[in-house]
Write a protein that holds these residues in place. Sequence first.
Motif, PDB file in Angstrom:
ATOM      1  N   ASN A 118       7.796 -12.401  37.152  1.00 31.04           N
ATOM      2  CA  ASN A 118       6.678 -13.012  36.298  1.00 31.04           C
ATOM      3  C   ASN A 118       5.622 -11.865  35.697  1.00 31.04           C
ATOM      4  O   ASN A 118       5.385 -12.612  34.649  1.00 31.04           O
ATOM      5  CB  ASN A 118       5.664 -14.176  37.099  1.00 31.04           C
ATOM      6  N   LEU A 119       6.175 -10.903  36.111  1.00 32.68           N
ATOM      7  CA  LEU A 119       5.277 -10.024  35.337  1.00 32.68           C
ATOM      8  C   LEU A 119       5.953  -8.904  34.205  1.00 32.68           C
ATOM      9  O   LEU A 119       5.360  -8.741  33.101  1.00 32.68           O
ATOM     10  CB  LEU A 119       4.519  -8.895  36.718  1.00 32.68           C
ATOM     11  N   LEU A 120       7.629  -9.965  34.362  1.00 35.68           N
ATOM     12  CA  LEU A 120       8.115  -9.018  32.746  1.00 35.68           C
ATOM     13  C   LEU A 120       7.453 -10.401  31.698  1.00 35.68           C
ATOM     14  O   LEU A 120       7.303 -11.231  32.132  1.00 35.68           O
ATOM     15  CB  LEU A 120       9.595  -9.585  33.390  1.00 35.68           C
ATOM     16  N   SER A 121       7.978 -10.264  30.938  1.00 36.92           N
ATOM     17  CA  SER A 121       7.837 -10.963  29.920  1.00 36.92           C
ATOM     18  C   SER A 121       8.719 -12.817  29.899  1.00 36.92           C
ATOM     19  O   SER A 121       9.407 -12.688  30.196  1.00 36.92           O
ATOM     20  CB  SER A 121       7.822 -11.009  28.641  1.00 36.92           C
ATOM     21  N   ASN A 146      17.547 -14.324  29.552  1.00 34.31           N
ATOM     22  CA  ASN A 146      18.314 -13.560  30.852  1.00 34.31           C
ATOM     23  C   ASN A 146      18.882 -14.935  31.312  1.00 34.31           C
ATOM     24  O   ASN A 146      19.594 -15.116  32.829  1.00 34.31           O
ATOM     25  CB  ASN A 146      18.144 -12.618  31.031  1.00 34.31           C
ATOM     26  N   ASN A 147      18.397 -16.201  31.604  1.00 33.18           N
ATOM     27  CA  ASN A 147      18.562 -17.426  31.933  1.00 33.18           C
ATOM     28  C   ASN A 147      17.720 -16.952  33.127  1.00 33.18           C
ATOM     29  O   ASN A 147      18.628 -17.205  34.312  1.00 33.18           O
ATOM     30  CB  ASN A 147      19.403 -17.043  32.148  1.00 33.18           C
ATOM     31  N   LEU A 148      16.452 -16.265  33.416  1.00 34.24           N
ATOM     32  CA  LEU A 148      16.015 -15.698  35.722  1.00 34.24           C
ATOM     33  C   LEU A 148      15.510 -17.289  35.785  1.00 34.24           C
ATOM     34  O   LEU A 148      15.316 -16.969  37.363  1.00 34.24           O
ATOM     35  CB  LEU A 148      16.188 -14.948  35.391  1.00 34.24           C
ATOM     36  N   VAL A 149      15.178 -17.861  35.170  1.00 37.14           N
ATOM     37  CA  VAL A 149      14.170 -18.415  35.661  1.00 37.14           C
ATOM     38  C   VAL A 149      13.947 -20.482  35.133  1.00 37.14           C
ATOM     39  O   VAL A 149      15.186 -20.540  34.454  1.00 37.14           O
ATOM     40  CB  VAL A 149      12.580 -18.072  34.930  1.00 37.14           C
ATOM     41  N   GLU A 150      13.073 -21.499  35.961  1.00 37.03           N
ATOM     42  CA  GLU A 150      13.586 -22.575  36.004  1.00 37.03           C
ATOM     43  C   GLU A 150      11.919 -22.685  35.918  1.00 37.03           C
ATOM     44  O   GLU A 150      11.666 -22.630  36.191  1.00 37.03           O
ATOM     45  CB  GLU A 150      13.894 -23.458  37.531  1.00 37.03           C
ATOM     46  N   THR A 151      12.706 -24.442  34.502  1.00 38.38           N
ATOM     47  CA  THR A 151      10.731 -24.281  34.433  1.00 38.38           C
ATOM     48  C   THR A 151      10.640 -25.590  35.769  1.00 38.38           C
ATOM     49  O   THR A 151      10.648 -26.487  35.884  1.00 38.38           O
ATOM     50  CB  THR A 151      10.372 -24.981  33.083  1.00 38.38           C
ATOM     51  N   ARG A 152       9.111 -25.022  36.827  1.00 40.77           N
ATOM     52  CA  ARG A 152       8.797 -26.242  37.804  1.00 40.77           C
ATOM     53  C   ARG A 152       7.216 -26.811  37.026  1.00 40.77           C
ATOM     54  O   ARG A 152       6.107 -26.210  36.465  1.00 40.77           O
ATOM     55  CB  ARG A 152       8.651 -25.465  39.181  1.00 40.77           C
ATOM     56  N   LYS A 210      15.012 -18.297  39.779  1.00 41.23           N
ATOM     57  CA  LYS A 210      16.132 -18.636  40.736  1.00 41.23           C
ATOM     58  C   LYS A 210      16.685 -17.505  41.143  1.00 41.23           C
ATOM     59  O   LYS A 210      17.065 -16.360  41.000  1.00 41.23           O
ATOM     60  CB  LYS A 210      17.373 -18.885  39.447  1.00 41.23           C
ATOM     61  N   ASP A 211      16.685 -18.266  42.462  1.00 37.75           N
ATOM     62  CA  ASP A 211      17.164 -17.033  43.698  1.00 37.75           C
ATOM     63  C   ASP A 211      18.474 -16.330  43.419  1.00 37.75           C
ATOM     64  O   ASP A 211      18.251 -15.615  43.699  1.00 37.75           O
ATOM     65  CB  ASP A 211      17.126 -18.103  45.175  1.00 37.75           C
ATOM     66  N   ASN A 212      19.106 -17.388  43.114  1.00 40.02           N
ATOM     67  CA  ASN A 212      20.609 -16.427  42.986  1.00 40.02           C
ATOM     68  C   ASN A 212      20.739 -15.214  41.674  1.00 40.02           C
ATOM     69  O   ASN A 212      21.770 -14.636  41.356  1.00 40.02           O
ATOM     70  CB  ASN A 212      21.755 -17.642  42.666  1.00 40.02           C
ATOM     71  N   LYS A 213      19.372 -15.096  40.700  1.00 36.85           N
ATOM     72  CA  LYS A 213      19.149 -14.678  39.942  1.00 36.85           C
ATOM     73  C   LYS A 213      18.131 -12.920  40.775  1.00 36.85           C
ATOM     74  O   LYS A 213      18.684 -11.936  39.957  1.00 36.85           O
ATOM     75  CB  LYS A 213      18.712 -15.025  38.814  1.00 36.85           C
ATOM     76  N   LYS A 214      18.177 -13.201  41.487  1.00 35.91           N
ATOM     77  CA  LYS A 214      17.256 -11.789  42.023  1.00 35.91           C
ATOM     78  C   LYS A 214      18.080 -11.159  42.402  1.00 35.91           C
ATOM     79  O   LYS A 214      16.993  -9.508  41.670  1.00 35.91           O
ATOM     80  CB  LYS A 214      16.035 -12.112  43.035  1.00 35.91           C
ATOM     81  N   SER A 215      19.180 -10.780  42.379  1.00 32.76           N
ATOM     82  CA  SER A 215      20.200 -10.319  42.659  1.00 32.76           C
ATOM     83  C   SER A 215      20.837  -9.156  41.706  1.00 32.76           C
ATOM     84  O   SER A 215      20.744  -7.550  41.969  1.00 32.76           O
ATOM     85  CB  SER A 215      21.580  -9.681  44.072  1.00 32.76           C
ATOM     86  N   ILE A 262      19.505  -6.201  34.917  1.00 39.51           N
ATOM     87  CA  ILE A 262      19.291  -6.134  33.228  1.00 39.51           C
ATOM     88  C   ILE A 262      17.855  -5.409  32.968  1.00 39.51           C
ATOM     89  O   ILE A 262      17.970  -5.200  32.093  1.00 39.51           O
ATOM     90  CB  ILE A 262      18.675  -7.607  34.248  1.00 39.51           C
ATOM     91  N   ILE A 263      16.373  -5.144  34.435  1.00 37.20           N
ATOM     92  CA  ILE A 263      15.189  -4.494  33.631  1.00 37.20           C
ATOM     93  C   ILE A 263      15.870  -2.951  33.069  1.00 37.20           C
ATOM     94  O   ILE A 263      14.913  -2.286  32.515  1.00 37.20           O
ATOM     95  CB  ILE A 263      14.124  -5.093  34.719  1.00 37.20           C
ATOM     96  N   SER A 264      17.122  -2.597  33.936  1.00 32.15           N
ATOM     97  CA  SER A 264      16.729  -1.167  34.020  1.00 32.15           C
ATOM     98  C   SER A 264      17.019  -0.335  32.165  1.00 32.15           C
ATOM     99  O   SER A 264      16.778   0.067  31.956  1.00 32.15           O
ATOM    100  CB  SER A 264      17.630  -0.486  34.519  1.00 32.15           C
ATOM    101  N   ASP A 265      17.840  -1.207  31.235  1.00 32.21           N
ATOM    102  CA  ASP A 265      17.680  -1.004  29.903  1.00 32.21           C
ATOM    103  C   ASP A 265      16.390  -1.578  29.069  1.00 32.21           C
ATOM    104  O   ASP A 265      16.715  -1.913  28.060  1.00 32.21           O
ATOM    105  CB  ASP A 265      19.570  -1.393  29.769  1.00 32.21           C
ATOM    106  N   LEU A 266      15.608  -1.887  29.283  1.00 33.45           N
ATOM    107  CA  LEU A 266      14.995  -3.115  28.748  1.00 33.45           C
ATOM    108  C   LEU A 266      13.800  -1.193  28.349  1.00 33.45           C
ATOM    109  O   LEU A 266      13.457  -0.755  29.208  1.00 33.45           O
ATOM    110  CB  LEU A 266      13.757  -3.787  29.709  1.00 33.45           C
TER     111      LEU A 266
END
Length: 189
Positions: free
Chosen positions: A127-130, A137-143, A154-159, A164-168
């Motif tokens: 969550n420290l990323l914007s 990048n469809n990495l989160v879901e709203t709760r 999303k647990d299935n996106k952590k890996s 993704i972030i290496s090119d930011l």
Amino acid sequence: MKTKGIEFNKNNLNEVFINTAPFFIHRGESASAVAGKLSMNNTDGYGGKKLIGLFDFDKEGTEKFYCLRKQNNWDNTISGDAQTGIYKKRNQHTCFYALLIPIPQRLNSLISNIKEGIFESFVEIENLLSEEMLLRNNLVETRSIIDKSYYKIKDNKKSIIPNIISDLPKEEFNDFVPLFQIVEKLFKI
């Protein structure tokens, strides 16, 4: 590394990290695993080595961090603050710490007062990323909980996040600066 102006991409991330970082990362996979590692009965073999157990500022992370104080080998003092990093030191070792990730101002409403033993917090290190990048990048879901909405990784996106972030750009990592500052302070780097 990007906060220090060190460039890398997904192809050379590991090599650049090994050659430039003054520390290494041993993934704990969960707050329970990190707390277990930090709770070992003695620190034989660690000598002058520097170790920080890093916890997300979420319910599990804050509970496991807080419970370390109930153990004889941990100092009862909780130091620091949410913006610069809340930490505690292990007794009888010069560089053995537990640390909650520092929280940027924009996420303050999602954390509780850990020093008072309140654990209802919802911030993971990702969550420290914007929010824009996480959503794009469809990495989160709203709760939602009561009056708060937050983004849960999303647990299935952590890996895939490292790829993704290496090119930011460097600016994407601005909220990680306090994390590295507290590590440098604690380890006197």
